[in-house]
Write an enzyme that holds these catalytic residues in place. Sequence first.
Site, PDB file in Angstrom:
ATOM      1  CD  GLU A   1      20.328  -9.295 -20.341  1.00  0.00           C
ATOM      2  OE1 GLU A   1      19.706  -9.042 -19.297  1.00  0.00           O
ATOM      3  OE2 GLU A   1      21.569  -9.184 -20.430  1.00  0.00           O
TER       4      GLU A   1
ATOM      5  CG  HIS B   1      22.331   4.036 -12.965  1.00  0.00           C
ATOM      6  ND1 HIS B   1      23.649   3.663 -13.086  1.00  0.00           N
ATOM      7  CD2 HIS B   1      21.660   2.905 -12.631  1.00  0.00           C
ATOM      8  CE1 HIS B   1      23.764   2.376 -12.829  1.00  0.00           C
ATOM      9  NE2 HIS B   1      22.581   1.894 -12.550  1.00  0.00           N
TER      10      HIS B   1
ATOM     11  CD  GLU C   1      24.534  -6.611  -3.610  1.00  0.00           C
ATOM     12  OE1 GLU C   1      24.633  -5.641  -4.386  1.00  0.00           O
ATOM     13  OE2 GLU C   1      23.474  -7.133  -3.303  1.00  0.00           O
TER      14      GLU C   1
ATOM     15  CD  GLU D   1      -1.565  -2.341   1.854  1.00  0.00           C
ATOM     16  OE1 GLU D   1      -0.339  -2.575   1.978  1.00  0.00           O
ATOM     17  OE2 GLU D   1      -2.439  -3.169   2.181  1.00  0.00           O
ATOM     18  CG  LEU D   2       4.727   3.461   2.165  1.00  0.00           C
ATOM     19  CD1 LEU D   2       3.858   4.577   2.738  1.00  0.00           C
ATOM     20  CD2 LEU D   2       5.886   3.165   3.102  1.00  0.00           C
TER      21      LEU D   2
ATOM     22  CD  GLU E   1      28.253   2.633 -11.388  1.00  0.00           C
ATOM     23  OE1 GLU E   1      27.036   2.505 -11.372  1.00  0.00           O
ATOM     24  OE2 GLU E   1      28.912   2.898 -10.386  1.00  0.00           O
TER      25      GLU E   1
ATOM     26  CG  ASP F   1      25.738  -9.754 -16.320  1.00  0.00           C
ATOM     27  OD1 ASP F   1      26.720  -9.250 -16.893  1.00  0.00           O
ATOM     28  OD2 ASP F   1      24.599  -9.797 -16.830  1.00  0.00           O
TER      29      ASP F   1
ATOM     30  CE  LYS G   1      23.358  -3.393  -2.533  1.00  0.00           C
ATOM     31  NZ  LYS G   1      22.236  -4.313  -2.438  1.00  0.00           N
TER      32      LYS G   1
ATOM     33  CB  SER H   1      18.925  -5.501 -20.509  1.00  0.00           C
ATOM     34  OG  SER H   1      19.511  -4.483 -19.751  1.00  0.00           O
TER      35      SER H   1
HETATM   36  N1  GLN Z   1      23.166  -8.111 -18.246  1.00  0.00           N
HETATM   37  C1  GLN Z   1      22.416  -7.339 -17.302  1.00  0.00           C
HETATM   38  C2  GLN Z   1      21.670  -6.249 -18.029  1.00  0.00           C
HETATM   39  O1  GLN Z   1      22.171  -5.741 -18.962  1.00  0.00           O
HETATM   40  C3  GLN Z   1      23.305  -6.744 -16.237  1.00  0.00           C
HETATM   41  C4  GLN Z   1      22.518  -5.990 -15.205  1.00  0.00           C
HETATM   42  C5  GLN Z   1      23.302  -5.546 -13.989  1.00  0.00           C
HETATM   43  O2  GLN Z   1      24.494  -5.394 -14.020  1.00  0.00           O
HETATM   44  N2  GLN Z   1      22.646  -5.281 -12.905  1.00  0.00           N
HETATM   45  O3  GLN Z   1      20.591  -5.866 -17.669  1.00  0.00           O
END
Ligand code: GLN
Length: 766
Positions: free
Chosen positions: A495, A705, A616, A16-17, A676, A610, A118, A444
């Site tokens: 993908e 992003h 993490e 709901e939130l 990244e 991947d 995180k 993707s």
């Molecule tokens: N192969 C994935 C994608 O392209 C990798 C995603 C990720 O690094 N979180 O969506």
Amino acid sequence: MKTQSLGYPRIGSQRELKKACEQYWSGKISGEELVQTGMSIRQYNWQLQKDAGIDLIPSNDFSFYDHILDMSLTVGAIPQRYTKIVPNGHGPLLDLYFAMARGYQKNGLDITAMEMTKWFDTNYHYIVPEYTKNQSFNYFSSKIVDEFLEAKNAGINTKPVIIGPVTYLLSGKEKEPGFNRLDLIENLLPVYLRLLKILEEHGAEWVQFDEPFLVLDITKKAKSAFQFVYNEIYKAFPKLKTILTTYFEGLRDNLELAVSLPVTALHIDLVRCPQQLAETLEVLPAGMSLSIGIIDGRNIWKNDFQQSLELINNAVDKIGAERVLIAPSCSLLHSPCDLDFETMLDTEIKQWLAFAKQKINEVVTLKQLASPEGNKAAMERFIANQVAIESRKTSRLINNQGVKQRIGAITETDAKRQSVFSVRKSKQRKALNLPLLPTTTIGSFPQTIDVRSWRTKLKKGEINSEQYDTLLKGEIEKTLRWQEEIGIDVLVHGEFERNDMVEYFGEKLNGFVFTQNGWVQSYGSRCVKPPIIFGDIYRPNPMTVYWTVYAQSLTQKHVKGMLTGPVTILQWSFVRNDQPRSQTCTQIALAIRDEVMDLEKAGIKIIQIDEPAIREGLPLRKADWQEYLHWAVRAFRIAASGVNDETQIHTHMCYAEFNDIIQDIADMDADVITIECSRSQMELLDAFAGFKYPNEIGPGVYDIHSPRIPSVQEMKLLMKKALELIPKENLWINPDCGLKTRGWAETSAALKNMARVALELRKEIA
Ligand code: GLN
Ligand code: ZN
């Protein structure tokens, strides 16, 4: 003996939130309506815990976005850039609050959001407090008091949950040089004292201070900050009952410090670290109570009452029942809400599980079972519990001899490529015939509304699998042609068949189940629904070969096979707790290895595995890192090492800081790693350059992003920086991450620019 809850999920059992927040953000509901939703979730949670019979019920565990951000508002830690936003008068100052969480682009203002990171080793992300030198604090938002009073009006005297002052400071960041954030403790403390005074005046008896930093390696300075604040709090409020709450690990060398603090009770996590019970009982001062966290707040398995009763009895024997509190290991924020909503789960598996609501009942039942009067209903629940625990141990669903034998038969050769990288590199160069600075993407392509609707329609039976197949193939072909046209060198199929990079594989592997409603908050309104790994894992059939081979059949260029790595699949699932995580990970590794081999057999020459989650998974204490890295890296190698030298293995990682684990990343021995990089302006590459990372690297030049389209100029500049650090024959050009969340318009413009960068640089270098 008392029971307590350290926090209950705030998203609502039907999310709901999430829904209310998103409607508010898009202007579909008013602030009042959002506030109302929050109130009804709180009331529901309090009542549920009261009805279950919990003695200490938490308040302030609710949050519209994040409880660390709430604390920043409580103590007035509002960065300068937000002062232009005028609070709009709602209780929690909604506009200002969400601006800090999500940024603000309205009324001619353009203000960036605060950073998010995180929370310890969970998948929960908090908003990182920002500190400046000599910063002052003031009692700004009365949320904690308001919610306490709200519950009191409903007849419940709650225990406010407050992020402890030391953890609050340590979880933030210095935004300018020349000071340490712990220096601010003396400025911060008065606000806590003021808050406690108001709470006490309103009749609060108990207060919970969350200080999970006590389970980490901390400095002397942090230790004296703990002593300072808790002594001051005690001096000011000798009658207030305080619970110093630690979780996610054992206290280890901080145990002595923790028991030296003048608090009423100490909470310890006995799920992560059961052995700390004996140590703690040994040194617990006579005046201190102990809250034992025995119900797993981080996982979905039913508690084993027999085992828990032993722990409770140990504690009671040593310190007496009146000094013992029974609790979940940590806040139930990290558990899904309510198993009762799972109507599709296999009934055998369902009886092994407990979500937040069920965990609350477990806490209460354990108290009843441990009390000398006995309780007939509780005894019946005990028997049912033991039947379920026994059925899980012996179930045929869980145990697969074939898998166990295969694990036992793994040799060191299985975790090693045939030749060293330098040999592979020259063989691959001949086999693949790629240009200098090859371009590729991370896998993707945009998951448009159409693509997602096909999946939903297939699930609902509105289209059959042949129709679905045709639609996906069309999308794949379009994407491939487009990549060819703009001149990408190593292509991907996009993908489109995947909802999620873990769920897709989980659905195809044995040993996984999926819930309908097992959502857990990840950040703000974003929730995730991790799969549950309940049994031995194997791959009954190929998972990606069909789509990859189809894509390869359409083009002369290489199509890269795309797989999710074993550590990431493990890390983003609820993992079985009846065997070491390393073993479950190895099982996944073998399943992925099978897929890699099938892709190679089908003629795919480049395969990406991947591992965005490898970092993490690092344990909270450095002393435990090597053990983890050893099995995590080995799992990747088992997945990757079956292929011939000519087959090129890629891996991809994002959100990573590499400095402290660069050796282990090198040990993964992927032929190419894409990372990244663009946000940090290639800073990350320093680690690779300094280390003389031997294999090939694709530093991300396009920050996916953000909807921004990077220019040729700026990406070229980034690549030039990279060329200064890394030998040119080791470099690739690619975006930061997958393009799934982007639209086609910005994706195509950005990738066209990226392909041009490669062309121009090749000319310049030649
Ligand atoms: N192969 C994935 C994608 O392209 C990798 C995603 C990720 O690094 N979180 O969506
Ligand atoms: Zn990524």
